[in-house]
Design a protein around this motif. Structure first.
Motif, PDB file in Angstrom:
ATOM      1  N   PHE A 222       0.840  -1.203   0.000  1.00 58.92           N
ATOM      2  CA  PHE A 222       0.000   0.000   0.000  1.00 58.92           C
ATOM      3  C   PHE A 222       0.882   1.263   0.000  1.00 58.92           C
ATOM      4  O   PHE A 222       1.143   1.869   1.030  1.00 58.92           O
ATOM      5  CB  PHE A 222      -0.938  -0.023   1.213  1.00 58.92           C
ATOM      6  N   TYR A 223       1.341   1.615  -1.190  1.00 59.79           N
ATOM      7  CA  TYR A 223       2.242   2.752  -1.355  1.00 59.79           C
ATOM      8  C   TYR A 223       1.563   4.057  -0.940  1.00 59.79           C
ATOM      9  O   TYR A 223       0.333   4.169  -0.938  1.00 59.79           O
ATOM     10  CB  TYR A 223       2.711   2.842  -2.811  1.00 59.79           C
ATOM     11  N   LYS A 224       2.374   5.031  -0.592  1.00 58.75           N
ATOM     12  CA  LYS A 224       1.857   6.332  -0.170  1.00 58.75           C
ATOM     13  C   LYS A 224       1.296   7.087  -1.361  1.00 58.75           C
ATOM     14  O   LYS A 224       1.930   7.189  -2.404  1.00 58.75           O
ATOM     15  CB  LYS A 224       2.966   7.147   0.498  1.00 58.75           C
ATOM     16  N   ARG A 225       0.103   7.620  -1.193  1.00 62.36           N
ATOM     17  CA  ARG A 225      -0.524   8.410  -2.264  1.00 62.36           C
ATOM     18  C   ARG A 225      -0.469   9.890  -1.894  1.00 62.36           C
ATOM     19  O   ARG A 225      -0.388  10.248  -0.718  1.00 62.36           O
ATOM     20  CB  ARG A 225      -1.969   7.954  -2.454  1.00 62.36           C
ATOM     21  N   ASN A 226      -0.527  10.720  -2.903  1.00 63.58           N
ATOM     22  CA  ASN A 226      -0.436  12.167  -2.691  1.00 63.58           C
ATOM     23  C   ASN A 226      -1.741  12.889  -2.997  1.00 63.58           C
ATOM     24  O   ASN A 226      -1.751  14.021  -3.468  1.00 63.58           O
ATOM     25  CB  ASN A 226       0.699  12.749  -3.542  1.00 63.58           C
ATOM     26  N   GLY A 227      -2.843  12.207  -2.746  1.00 63.20           N
ATOM     27  CA  GLY A 227      -4.131  12.817  -3.036  1.00 63.20           C
ATOM     28  C   GLY A 227      -4.544  12.584  -4.476  1.00 63.20           C
ATOM     29  O   GLY A 227      -3.835  11.961  -5.269  1.00 63.20           O
ATOM     30  N   GLU A 228      -5.702  13.114  -4.824  1.00 59.61           N
ATOM     31  CA  GLU A 228      -6.252  12.890  -6.160  1.00 59.61           C
ATOM     32  C   GLU A 228      -5.438  13.566  -7.252  1.00 59.61           C
ATOM     33  O   GLU A 228      -5.013  14.701  -7.113  1.00 59.61           O
ATOM     34  CB  GLU A 228      -7.690  13.397  -6.204  1.00 59.61           C
ATOM     35  N   THR A 229      -5.230  12.818  -8.329  1.00 66.11           N
ATOM     36  CA  THR A 229      -4.632  13.374  -9.546  1.00 66.11           C
ATOM     37  C   THR A 229      -5.557  13.022 -10.709  1.00 66.11           C
ATOM     38  O   THR A 229      -6.460  12.190 -10.574  1.00 66.11           O
ATOM     39  CB  THR A 229      -3.234  12.804  -9.804  1.00 66.11           C
ATOM     40  N   THR A 230      -5.327  13.649 -11.840  1.00 68.98           N
ATOM     41  CA  THR A 230      -6.132  13.379 -13.032  1.00 68.98           C
ATOM     42  C   THR A 230      -5.250  12.801 -14.119  1.00 68.98           C
ATOM     43  O   THR A 230      -4.131  13.293 -14.346  1.00 68.98           O
ATOM     44  CB  THR A 230      -6.799  14.666 -13.554  1.00 68.98           C
ATOM     45  N   SER A 231      -5.711  11.772 -14.757  1.00 70.15           N
ATOM     46  CA  SER A 231      -4.936  11.136 -15.816  1.00 70.15           C
ATOM     47  C   SER A 231      -4.691  12.128 -16.951  1.00 70.15           C
ATOM     48  O   SER A 231      -5.632  12.715 -17.492  1.00 70.15           O
ATOM     49  CB  SER A 231      -5.681   9.919 -16.361  1.00 70.15           C
ATOM     50  N   PRO A 232      -3.426  12.336 -17.336  1.00 71.42           N
ATOM     51  CA  PRO A 232      -3.131  13.259 -18.431  1.00 71.42           C
ATOM     52  C   PRO A 232      -3.389  12.637 -19.806  1.00 71.42           C
ATOM     53  O   PRO A 232      -3.418  13.337 -20.813  1.00 71.42           O
ATOM     54  CB  PRO A 232      -1.637  13.545 -18.247  1.00 71.42           C
ATOM     55  N   GLU A 233      -3.595  11.338 -19.821  1.00 69.31           N
ATOM     56  CA  GLU A 233      -3.696  10.605 -21.083  1.00 69.31           C
ATOM     57  C   GLU A 233      -5.147  10.379 -21.489  1.00 69.31           C
ATOM     58  O   GLU A 233      -5.958   9.900 -20.710  1.00 69.31           O
ATOM     59  CB  GLU A 233      -2.991   9.248 -20.943  1.00 69.31           C
ATOM     60  N   VAL A 234      -5.462  10.719 -22.727  1.00 68.65           N
ATOM     61  CA  VAL A 234      -6.761  10.385 -23.303  1.00 68.65           C
ATOM     62  C   VAL A 234      -6.658   8.957 -23.850  1.00 68.65           C
ATOM     63  O   VAL A 234      -5.845   8.676 -24.723  1.00 68.65           O
ATOM     64  CB  VAL A 234      -7.157  11.351 -24.431  1.00 68.65           C
ATOM     65  N   GLN A 235      -7.481   8.060 -23.307  1.00 68.49           N
ATOM     66  CA  GLN A 235      -7.360   6.645 -23.678  1.00 68.49           C
ATOM     67  C   GLN A 235      -8.464   6.168 -24.619  1.00 68.49           C
ATOM     68  O   GLN A 235      -8.269   5.230 -25.383  1.00 68.49           O
ATOM     69  CB  GLN A 235      -7.409   5.774 -22.417  1.00 68.49           C
ATOM     70  N   ILE A 236      -9.616   6.817 -24.560  1.00 65.88           N
ATOM     71  CA  ILE A 236     -10.759   6.303 -25.308  1.00 65.88           C
ATOM     72  C   ILE A 236     -10.851   6.991 -26.657  1.00 65.88           C
ATOM     73  O   ILE A 236     -11.391   8.107 -26.782  1.00 65.88           O
ATOM     74  CB  ILE A 236     -12.058   6.486 -24.507  1.00 65.88           C
ATOM     75  N   ASN A 240     -11.208   1.589 -29.291  1.00 66.88           N
ATOM     76  CA  ASN A 240     -11.873   1.558 -27.987  1.00 66.88           C
ATOM     77  C   ASN A 240     -13.178   2.349 -28.019  1.00 66.88           C
ATOM     78  O   ASN A 240     -14.194   1.931 -27.448  1.00 66.88           O
ATOM     79  CB  ASN A 240     -10.941   2.111 -26.905  1.00 66.88           C
ATOM     80  N   ALA A 241     -13.157   3.496 -28.664  1.00 66.98           N
ATOM     81  CA  ALA A 241     -14.374   4.306 -28.785  1.00 66.98           C
ATOM     82  C   ALA A 241     -15.434   3.557 -29.592  1.00 66.98           C
ATOM     83  O   ALA A 241     -16.617   3.532 -29.214  1.00 66.98           O
ATOM     84  CB  ALA A 241     -14.051   5.646 -29.442  1.00 66.98           C
ATOM     85  N   PHE A 242     -15.012   2.941 -30.688  1.00 65.71           N
ATOM     86  CA  PHE A 242     -15.945   2.174 -31.523  1.00 65.71           C
ATOM     87  C   PHE A 242     -16.596   1.052 -30.730  1.00 65.71           C
ATOM     88  O   PHE A 242     -17.819   0.853 -30.781  1.00 65.71           O
ATOM     89  CB  PHE A 242     -15.201   1.591 -32.738  1.00 65.71           C
ATOM     90  N   MET A 243     -15.784   0.293 -29.968  1.00 68.21           N
ATOM     91  CA  MET A 243     -16.314  -0.858 -29.237  1.00 68.21           C
ATOM     92  C   MET A 243     -17.267  -0.434 -28.121  1.00 68.21           C
ATOM     93  O   MET A 243     -18.276  -1.097 -27.873  1.00 68.21           O
ATOM     94  CB  MET A 243     -15.162  -1.705 -28.687  1.00 68.21           C
ATOM     95  N   PRO A 273     -10.673  14.136 -18.327  1.00 72.48           N
ATOM     96  CA  PRO A 273     -11.972  14.780 -18.601  1.00 72.48           C
ATOM     97  C   PRO A 273     -12.542  14.460 -19.983  1.00 72.48           C
ATOM     98  O   PRO A 273     -13.764  14.331 -20.138  1.00 72.48           O
ATOM     99  CB  PRO A 273     -11.657  16.272 -18.471  1.00 72.48           C
ATOM    100  N   LYS A 274     -11.674  14.326 -20.988  1.00 74.75           N
ATOM    101  CA  LYS A 274     -12.168  14.006 -22.331  1.00 74.75           C
ATOM    102  C   LYS A 274     -12.723  12.585 -22.391  1.00 74.75           C
ATOM    103  O   LYS A 274     -13.694  12.323 -23.115  1.00 74.75           O
ATOM    104  CB  LYS A 274     -11.056  14.204 -23.359  1.00 74.75           C
ATOM    105  N   GLU A 277     -16.093  12.761 -20.730  1.00 77.36           N
ATOM    106  CA  GLU A 277     -17.039  13.392 -21.657  1.00 77.36           C
ATOM    107  C   GLU A 277     -17.524  12.391 -22.699  1.00 77.36           C
ATOM    108  O   GLU A 277     -18.715  12.332 -23.021  1.00 77.36           O
ATOM    109  CB  GLU A 277     -16.368  14.586 -22.340  1.00 77.36           C
ATOM    110  N   PHE A 278     -16.592  11.582 -23.209  1.00 75.40           N
ATOM    111  CA  PHE A 278     -16.976  10.575 -24.202  1.00 75.40           C
ATOM    112  C   PHE A 278     -17.908   9.534 -23.578  1.00 75.40           C
ATOM    113  O   PHE A 278     -18.948   9.179 -24.161  1.00 75.40           O
ATOM    114  CB  PHE A 278     -15.741   9.874 -24.781  1.00 75.40           C
ATOM    115  N   LEU A 279     -17.542   9.018 -22.413  1.00 75.51           N
ATOM    116  CA  LEU A 279     -18.356   8.006 -21.763  1.00 75.51           C
ATOM    117  C   LEU A 279     -19.762   8.520 -21.464  1.00 75.51           C
ATOM    118  O   LEU A 279     -20.747   7.790 -21.614  1.00 75.51           O
ATOM    119  CB  LEU A 279     -17.671   7.535 -20.472  1.00 75.51           C
ATOM    120  N   GLN A 280     -19.857   9.775 -21.058  1.00 75.30           N
ATOM    121  CA  GLN A 280     -21.174  10.363 -20.794  1.00 75.30           C
ATOM    122  C   GLN A 280     -21.991  10.496 -22.077  1.00 75.30           C
ATOM    123  O   GLN A 280     -23.207  10.317 -22.069  1.00 75.30           O
ATOM    124  CB  GLN A 280     -21.011  11.719 -20.115  1.00 75.30           C
ATOM    125  N   SER A 281     -21.298  10.796 -23.177  1.00 72.38           N
ATOM    126  CA  SER A 281     -22.009  10.932 -24.443  1.00 72.38           C
ATOM    127  C   SER A 281     -22.563   9.594 -24.924  1.00 72.38           C
ATOM    128  O   SER A 281     -23.586   9.541 -25.614  1.00 72.38           O
ATOM    129  CB  SER A 281     -21.076  11.516 -25.519  1.00 72.38           C
TER     130      SER A 281
END
Length: 326
Positions: A222-236, A240-243, A273-274, A277-281
């Motif tokens: 259980f490594y030490k965490r530094n609070g919430e961060t946001t993924s800088p990478e757009v993955q979908i 992946n978007a098609f599927m 965030p992107k 946004e895609f998942l919500q759409s």
């Protein structure tokens, strides 16, 4: 003479592989529990479904990676209409590709897709849109449409590895030992033969008996965490978007009542965030985001280790998303 020795070795390897069937992929089984070998969860799920589908008439499916073991079929059934017959159709390291192939397969055989729960994980769900090469993650040919010969050969090669053979037969003679940890299972897994639920009974017992000792023993995980961060990478994007769109389309076609959960992972990293946004759409108000820092991710006692969260978390999430005012 020189040719005879290699031939004898091959015959012994093939014969012992067929006799022991260590990965349980050659023959069919009514119960996959208790194996000292880490089984291909995709195989267990697919073959259990094929064996039982006509008898139990499954019409409710949980899709996702090994994180889905936090969502028990019996717990989910409490939130569904009385006609629901749930089945956990998961796979280790399941990606969007695997979920899509399963949903498409069920649609192709006209299986009733009345209810569905899809579990997506920021750090696992959006890999390449193809099958895995590793035996532990390789897709069952029923789902992938791939060659059964290639599938079996993948497992035989894993068996013929010297380290595996040494550990496997040492365990047969002397039981499990700590040096086998990266090859065999220190705690055999238990599977429900009807719902396909996966139970970590030894871990849960250890946690019930002495939770402080459990987390002290595993504190390095259980490594030490530094609070919430946001993924800088757009993955979908791309395949992946098609599927994901296809999954939603098949659900809509079958009038499936479904929900999509973004897992509360120990890492406390929010989806990009992107991607949100895609998942919500695609999924609209059926999407529930538990990624990042929140009640579930704050407490290490919600986790077996830094990857898998416990059924208490799955139960709470289902209570939330099926509430009349989530």
């Amino acid at each position: 003479m020189f040719l005879a020795f290699p031939l004898v070795i091959v015959v012994l390897l093939v014969g012992s592989y067929l006799y022991f069937d260590p990965f349980k992929v050659v023959f069919h089984y009514s119960d996959y529990s208790g194996s000292i070998v880490g089984l291909n969860r995709e195989r267990v799920s697919t073959q259990t479904y094929l064996r039982n589908k006509d008898r139990y008439g499954y019409n409710a499916f949980i899709f996702g990676s090994s994180r889905t073991k936090a969502y028990r079929a019996a717990s989910w059934k409490k939130h569904l209409p009385s006609d629901a017959k749930p089945f956990l159709f998961d796979a280790s390291c399941e990606t969007t590709y695997g979920i899509y192939r399963k949903v498409r397969y069920l649609d192709s055989i006209q299986a009733p897709l009345k209810y569905a729960l899809v579990i997506l994980c920021r750090n696992a769900s959006f890999g390449p849109a193809r099958d895995f090469d590793q035996f532990i993650h390789k897709k069952d040919p029923v789902i992938s449409g791939g060659s059964n010969w290639d599938y079996q050969l993948t497992f035989f090669k894993a068996y013929a590895n010297f380290r595996f053979i040494t550990a496997f037969y040492s365990a047969q003679l002397n039981g499990y030992q700590s040096w086998m940890g990266s090859i065999l299972m220190p705690r055999p897994t238990t599977y429900d033969t009807i719902t396909n639920d996966q139970y970590s009974l030894a871990q849960e017992k250890e946690l019930r008996d002495n939770p402080d000792a459990y987390y002290k023993k595993h504190e390095a995980i259980f490594y030490k965490r530094n609070g919430e961060t946001t993924s800088p990478e757009v993955q979908i994007e791309g395949q992946n978007a098609f599927m994901l769109r296809e999954i939603a389309r098949i659900f809509e076609k079958n009038h499936t009542e479904y929900k999509v959960v973004l897992s509360p992972l120990y890492e406390q990293v929010k989806f990009n965030p992107k991607d949100i946004e895609f998942l919500q759409s695609v999924f609209g108000n059926r999407l529930y985001d538990f990624s990042g820092a929140n009640y579930f991710t704050a407490d290490i006692r919600h986790y077996y280790e830094n990857s898998h969260y416990r059924p208490m978390v799955g139960d709470s999430i289902m209570n939330i998303i099926y509430s009349t005012n989530p």
